[in-house]
Design a protein around this motif. Structure first.
Motif, short mmCIF file in Angstrom:
data_model
loop_
_atom_site.label_atom_id
_atom_site.label_comp_id
_atom_site.label_asym_id
_atom_site.label_seq_id
_atom_site.Cartn_x
_atom_site.Cartn_y
_atom_site.Cartn_z
N MET A 76 -64.21 -28.17 -7.29
CA MET A 76 -63.98 -27.22 -8.38
C MET A 76 -62.51 -26.84 -8.46
O MET A 76 -61.93 -26.77 -9.55
N ARG A 77 -61.91 -26.58 -7.31
CA ARG A 77 -60.50 -26.19 -7.31
C ARG A 77 -59.62 -27.30 -7.87
O ARG A 77 -58.72 -27.06 -8.69
N HIS A 78 -59.90 -28.53 -7.48
CA HIS A 78 -59.13 -29.67 -7.99
C HIS A 78 -59.27 -29.77 -9.51
O HIS A 78 -58.27 -29.98 -10.22
N ALA A 79 -60.49 -29.62 -10.02
CA ALA A 79 -60.71 -29.72 -11.46
C ALA A 79 -60.01 -28.60 -12.21
O ALA A 79 -59.42 -28.81 -13.28
N LEU A 80 -60.07 -27.38 -11.69
CA LEU A 80 -59.41 -26.25 -12.34
C LEU A 80 -57.90 -26.43 -12.34
O LEU A 80 -57.22 -26.13 -13.33
N ASN A 81 -57.35 -26.90 -11.22
CA ASN A 81 -55.90 -27.12 -11.16
C ASN A 81 -55.48 -28.21 -12.14
O ASN A 81 -54.42 -28.12 -12.77
N HIS A 82 -56.30 -29.24 -12.26
CA HIS A 82 -56.03 -30.29 -13.25
C HIS A 82 -56.01 -29.69 -14.65
O HIS A 82 -55.13 -29.98 -15.47
N ALA A 83 -56.98 -28.82 -14.94
CA ALA A 83 -57.06 -28.20 -16.26
C ALA A 83 -55.86 -27.29 -16.53
O ALA A 83 -55.30 -27.27 -17.62
N LEU A 84 -55.45 -26.52 -15.52
CA LEU A 84 -54.31 -25.63 -15.69
C LEU A 84 -53.02 -26.42 -15.90
O LEU A 84 -52.10 -25.97 -16.59
N ALA A 85 -52.94 -27.61 -15.30
CA ALA A 85 -51.73 -28.42 -15.40
C ALA A 85 -51.65 -29.20 -16.71
O ALA A 85 -50.55 -29.38 -17.25
N CYS A 86 -52.78 -29.65 -17.23
CA CYS A 86 -52.70 -30.52 -18.41
C CYS A 86 -53.84 -30.27 -19.39
O CYS A 86 -54.20 -31.16 -20.15
N GLY A 87 -54.38 -29.07 -19.42
CA GLY A 87 -55.48 -28.75 -20.32
C GLY A 87 -55.04 -28.12 -21.62
O GLY A 87 -55.88 -27.66 -22.41
N GLY A 88 -53.74 -28.07 -21.88
CA GLY A 88 -53.25 -27.53 -23.14
C GLY A 88 -53.60 -28.43 -24.31
O GLY A 88 -54.04 -29.58 -24.12
N PRO A 89 -53.39 -27.95 -25.54
CA PRO A 89 -53.77 -28.73 -26.72
C PRO A 89 -53.17 -30.12 -26.78
O PRO A 89 -53.77 -31.06 -27.25
N SER A 90 -51.94 -30.28 -26.26
CA SER A 90 -51.26 -31.58 -26.31
C SER A 90 -51.12 -32.21 -24.93
O SER A 90 -50.27 -33.07 -24.71
N GLY A 91 -51.95 -31.78 -24.00
CA GLY A 91 -51.90 -32.34 -22.66
C GLY A 91 -50.95 -31.63 -21.73
O GLY A 91 -50.75 -32.08 -20.59
N GLY A 92 -50.38 -30.53 -22.16
CA GLY A 92 -49.49 -29.75 -21.32
C GLY A 92 -50.23 -28.68 -20.55
O GLY A 92 -51.46 -28.61 -20.57
N PRO A 93 -49.51 -27.79 -19.85
CA PRO A 93 -50.16 -26.75 -19.06
C PRO A 93 -50.82 -25.68 -19.93
O PRO A 93 -50.51 -25.55 -21.12
#
Length: 370
Positions: A112-129
């Motif tokens: 879960m932590r890995h997935a959340l960190n991935h989302a925080l790093a590149c979950g923005g609308p254009s793949g950004g943070p």
């Protein structure tokens, strides 16, 4: 304690959905013990696809990523999603949803932590943070877009938000980065100074976050502490401070490690122990409800917040308790307990009733037969 200043309204939020392929014999094995492998996999498929459609209706989410359980399943996941499009040309909630495999390892918290960190790093609308991330499971038939949007709003005022599941785990965990409280968190709110601080159905082992299921783990076993019996367990508290120190050592602005370190995933105290861990780390925890509310009660809360009256006070009740489906007993409880969404979930409820009838498990829903 006064609530912290909210994040900007445009702050991006990424949603992570934990899922596994709906394969008989692999999906929902505890449910299969009561209704059969094929029936359990089919019902899980319907729940998962309902989650896809619900999250597609969210108004406050910048991206959605399906994190599947095994990297080797990538092609099969793509085929599943392609086939799940709604009849008549609808996208079934699939369009725009990204996919990724969960990290290797047996520990649910680390995945879960890995997935959340991935989302925080590149979950923005254009793949950004992005500023906020939510992980959720796919075994909660009543989950709706409103629940996810409410969690996003709660993260404007709190560091962590939990969606409480009926079994003592949680079906949703929301976090944000870089704005953690410098003092003790509380259910009532908490300040934030931008520092690092002093975390999916609930989430099944591969289907969501909150409580890792194990065959033979008895839901109603004697001697288990349930939600509401107190937030501290002796063993957890005894080592809690050391875990917080160790977890904070490698915290770099993602999901706080204290939310995942040392949580006893195989118990019915996951939510209570996670709240304790968050508070020990100095994180403010959004309130959550202790019993299932009426649909009207949640709707009024959401309407008031959208009107902008009272800020965080509009969410004083927090997210509702929802029924997760892991066993045939859970399915009976859900069918007999009613759905906050009423007719919205009728097709899924009808499918559940048919499965229970076929399995001879009709004791708790006789009223639905008339």
């Amino acid at each position: 304690m006064r609530p912290q200043a909210p994040l900007p309204p445009a702050a991006a939020t990424a949603v992570v959905i934990f899922a596994r392929l709906p394969i008989p014999g692999k999906a929902k094995t505890r449910l299969a013990a009561g209704i059969g492998d094929a029936n359990a996999a089919e019902f899980y498929r319907q729940m998962a696809e309902g989650t896809f459609r619900a999250t597609a209706r969210c108004r406050l989410v910048s991206s959605r990523t399906l994190f599947f359980s095994e990297a080797a399943d990538a092609d099969a996941i793509a085929r599943w999603l392609a086939h799940s499009r709604a009849p008549g040309g609808g996208d079934g909630g699939i369009d725009g949803m990204r996919t990724a495999s969960q990290c290797k390892g047996s520990d649910l918290g680390e995945r879960m932590r890995h997935a959340l960190n991935h989302a925080l790093a590149c979950g923005g609308p254009s793949g950004g943070p992005c500023d906020k991330a939510i992980v959720m499971g796919t075994d909660i038939p009543d989950v709706e877009a409103e629940h996810v949007d409410a969690a996003v709003r709660l993260l404007d005022y709190h560091d962590v938000v939990f969606g409480p599941a009926a079994d003592g785990g949680y079906y949703l965990l929301g976090v944000k980065r870089g704005r953690h409280s410098s003092g003790k968190g509380s259910d009532g709110g908490g300040g934030s100074d931008g520092g690092k601080g002093g975390e999916a159905g609930d989430v099944d082992e591969a289907e969501g976050g909150g409580k890792e299921k194990q065959a033979g783990n008895q839901r109603h076993g004697q001697g288990r502490r349930r939600k509401g019996d107190g937030d501290d367990s002796a063993g957890f508290v005894a080592t809690g401070a050391a875990r917080v120190v160790a977890a904070a050592a490698d915290y770099e602005g993602g999901a706080h490690p204290a939310l995942f370190a040392g949580i006893p995933w195989s118990t019915g105290t996951v939510l209570a122990d996670s709240v304790v861990a968050a508070r020990r780390a100095g994180l403010s925890v959004a309130p959550h409800q202790r019993s299932r509310p009426s649909h009207e009660g949640l709707a009024l809360t959401l309407v008031g917040a959208e009107a902008g009256a009272g800020g965080a006070d509009n969410y004083s009740l927090g997210l509702p308790v929802l029924q997760d489906i892991d066993t045939s007993d859970d399915l009976v409880a859900w069918v007999s307990g009613g759905s906050p969404g009423g007719a919205v979930k009728r097709p899924l409820r009808d499918a559940a009733i048919a499965l229970l009838r076929a399995a001879g498990l009709t004791r708790a829903f006789a009223e639905h037969e008339s």
